[in-house]
Structure formats: structure tokens, C-alpha cells
Write a protein that holds these residues in place. Structure first.
Motif: not given
Length: 386
Positions: A124, A357, A385
Motif C-alpha cells: 500500500s 485499503a 490507506r
């Protein structure tokens, strides 16, 4: 297969080229590039991955670990392909089991996604660094910033202040809107003003406002001006009908979502669960509600404008069996490019939220949500996120 075994070995053995050796070099390169007015997104992505690995105690791993982040999700595609490639309509409240203990609830669910929270967060971080701007968190209450550190917190949402913040080399920044303390009309007006100023600031920096990552940070016990606040933010941003992801999970406060029902866990660590609508939070004079079943809660809060049967669900069966690619596929299958969709994100652990996310980020990057994706969440999604 040989490459996979080499990458696995890179995590298990000390290396002659450990990640910690690259951290300062990458910082120096980016500092020099900044002085020269150069943008180096690939270098920034590598630097962010190295720093995140260090925060997880993985700084002795070989540089090959970075490549593993990108190759590891290949099995996820196969798992996701075995799942229905469409968004799942939320089940009626009458069909959703309610549990009184965390142990019983956990026993009703499959094991967590096999990739692991650390690897998902690293992936991420790499993907977030490619966005070109920080995640923007519009905070409806000052307590939201207590869950983060080392990020800018703005009390000024003028276009100039937001423009400067969008240029910061940080994963996210907070805007202290404090809208929860305002009456509904004033809260909506402030949210729309912030959205409008954010659109102006993005344009000044040469950014497409639709490319921004925007979170409306709300309460993990479901209090706040929903949907007035998200609707107003969307108007200000110039997003006519974005999809809205609801993610009230917040482990530190014992706020858990499973089978589309939101719970509050006992603070004494006993594992006792109480549906959110049966707690004192639901009796709040300004923000009270009667349903713990989130699709029904949406119908209640929108005064029937969005029916419970029209709300979509990212269930834990999908999240844990298919991983981020299954989440991406479900979002990509939302009708009409996600226009006006409301999606409930279930999560019992930080790993679940990390999967959600990353799947959302992948869907956004692939252009699957033509009308944008606006997050209404507690603090856990922000951490995953950003």
C-alpha cells in the motif's frame, strides 16, 4: 518458483545488501532532486517502502523484499478469480447473525488473508507514493488526530494552506474541520467549503481533483453528520456521485464490523460484544440511531433515500479468501461505475482493513470507479490507506 524461494530466503537471512543500508542514500537522492526541482516518483516509492519495512523491524531483509511485494499478489488474483466477480448486495438484517462474544464471532469466519498485514501495508505504501499527493483526511472531531503522529494537521483550510499541504512529502495530512460540533446545516456548509477549496488547491498544483484520495473521518461508534457531510464534500470537490465506502472499524476502541453488523467490544478485555445500537453511543441526543446493521443504518440516516437492499458489502469471506484483488474486483463490478454506491467494509482485525485499503487503491488506480471513491471511516482505514 526459484525466484519465489530466493525472495523468501531474503526475509529469513541477513543480507549483504539489507534495506537499512539504502535508507539514507535514498533520502539524500530525494533531497538533491528536490533542490533541483526534479520529481522522482520511483525513488520516492522505494524510499517509502524501505522506511515502512524498517518500522516493522524488517530492515535486515534483502533489497529483494521490495520485489516480493509486487510478486506476492499473483496468487491473490487466482483466489479472487474463484469468487463472484460482482459486488455483493448486503444481506437483510434478519439474515445476519448477531454474536455476543468475540470468540463465537471469530469462529464463524475464515482465517485472515494469507499475505499478512505487514506485506499488505508495504504494498500500500508503494502504491500510495505513486499517487503524487498525500491522502487528505477531513476530520470531524479533534480526537481523530490522536491516532496518528508525524503528519501535518491543519486548522486552516484556505486554498493556499491546502495547496501547500498537497505539496508536502508526507503520506497524509489532516484538516481539523470539527464539524461534529456544528448543527447539520453549518457542518454541511463547512464541508462543502473545504471540498471546494481542496479542488482549487489541487488545480493550482496541476492535479486532477478526481485523483485525490479523500477521507471524511468520522466516529467509530457511528456518530456524526452522515450523509450530509460526505454529500457536501462531494459537491465541493466537484464529484457529482462518488461511491462512498463506510469503514467504522477501530480495533483500539473495540469497534468491529462483521456480517455487516457493527459491534462495540467490552473494555475489560472479556471479549463480550454489544451491537452498536444497544450502547450509550446510539442514544446520543444529536446523532442517535436504532440499527447496528450498517445497511439498515444507512437507510435510517438517509431517511430512506438509500435503501438497505441497495447497499453493497465487502464481506469477510471475500476479504479473507480473495484478498486485495477480490476487493478490487468487487468495486470494479459496482453498477454504473460505482455512481452513488454505498459500500460497507467489514473488518475484525487490522489485516482485514489493510486488505480493504489496498483493494480500494488498486481499484482507484485502475480507473474502476469512474465517479470517484470517498471514504467515511474511523482512524484505522487512514492508517492502512496512507
Amino acid at each position: 518458483r526459484r525466484a519465489n524461494s530466493e525472495q523468501a530466503a531474503a526475509l529469513e537471512l541477513d543480507s549483504a545488501a539489507p534495506l537499512r543500508n539504502f535508507a539514507k542514500d535514498l533520502d539524500f537522492v530525494l533531497e538533491a532532486a528536490g533542490s533541483a526541482g526534479l520529481s522522482m516518483p520511483a525513488t520516492r516509492a522505494a524510499r517509502d517502502a524501505v522506511h515502512r519495512a524498517s518500522s516493522f523491524g524488517l530492515d535486515t531483509a534483502d533489497w529483494a523484499f521490495v520485489s516480493r511485494l509486487h510478486s506476492q499478489h499473483a496468487p491473490a488474483r487466482a483466489a479472487a478469480a474463484a469468487l463472484p466477480a460482482e459486488a455483493s448486495p448486503a444481506r437483510p438484517a434478519s439474515e445476519c447473525p448477531v454474536f455476543s462474544s468475540l470468540s463465537e464471532l471469530a469462529a464463524s469466519l475464515p482465517a485472515e488473508w494469507r499475505e499478512g498485514e505487514r506485506a499488505i501495508l508495504l504494498r500500500s505504501s508503494v502504491l500510495a507514493s505513486r499517487r503524487g499527493s498525500p491522502l487528505v483526511v477531513i476530520d470531524d472531531d479533534p480526537t481523530g488526530t490522536q491516532t496518528v503522529h508525524s503528519v501535518p494537521v491543519l486548522a486552516d483550510w484556505s486554498p493556499e494552506a491546502l495547496e501547500a499541504a498537497l505539496g508536502e512529502d508526507v503520506p497524509c495530512f489532516y484538516v481539523l474541520a470539527n464539524t461534529r460540533a456544528l448543527p447539520p446545516a453549518e457542518a454541511a456548509a463547512r464541508a462543502e467549503e473545504i471540498g471546494s477549496n481542496l479542488r482549487v488547491a489541487a488545480a493550482r498544483r496541476g492535479l486532477d481533483p478526481r485523483s485525490l484520495g479523500v477521507v471524511s473521518r468520522g466516529d467509530s461508534t457511528l456518530r456524526g453528520h452522515y450523509p450530509d457531510e460526505t454529500d457536501a464534500l462531494a459537491r465541493g470537490l466537484g464529484w457529482p456521485s462518488p461511491a462512498v465506502l463506510l469503514a467504522p472499524f477501530f480495533l483500539e476502541g473495540g469497534r468491529l464490523t462483521a456480517h455487516d453488523t457493527h459491534y462495540v467490544a467490552a473494555a475489560d478485555g472479556s471479549g463480550s460484544l454489544t451491537p452498536a445500537a444497544e450502547t450509550e453511543f446510539a442514544r446520543d441526543r444529536a446523532f442517535g440511531y436504532s440499527s447496528s446493521h450498517l445497511p439498515s443504518w444507512v437507510e435510517e440516516k438517509t431517511n430512506g433515500a438509500t435503501r438497505a437492499s441497495d447497499v453493497c458489502s465487502l464481506g469477510l469471506d471475500l476479504i479473507r479468501a480473495g484478498g486485495p484483488d477480490a476487493v478490487q474486483a468487487a468495486l470494479a463490478a459496482l453498477p454504473h461505475g460505482g455512481a452513488g454506491a454505498v459500500v460497507v467494509a467489514n473488518a475484525l482485525t487490522p489485516c482485514d482493513m489493510a486488505v480493504v485499503a489496498l483493494g480500494c487503491m488498486q481499484a482507484e488506480r485502475a480507473g474502476a470507479l469512474a465517479h470517484g471513491l470517498l471514504y467515511r471511516s474511523a482512524g484505522a482505514l487512514v492508517a492502512a490507506r496512507a
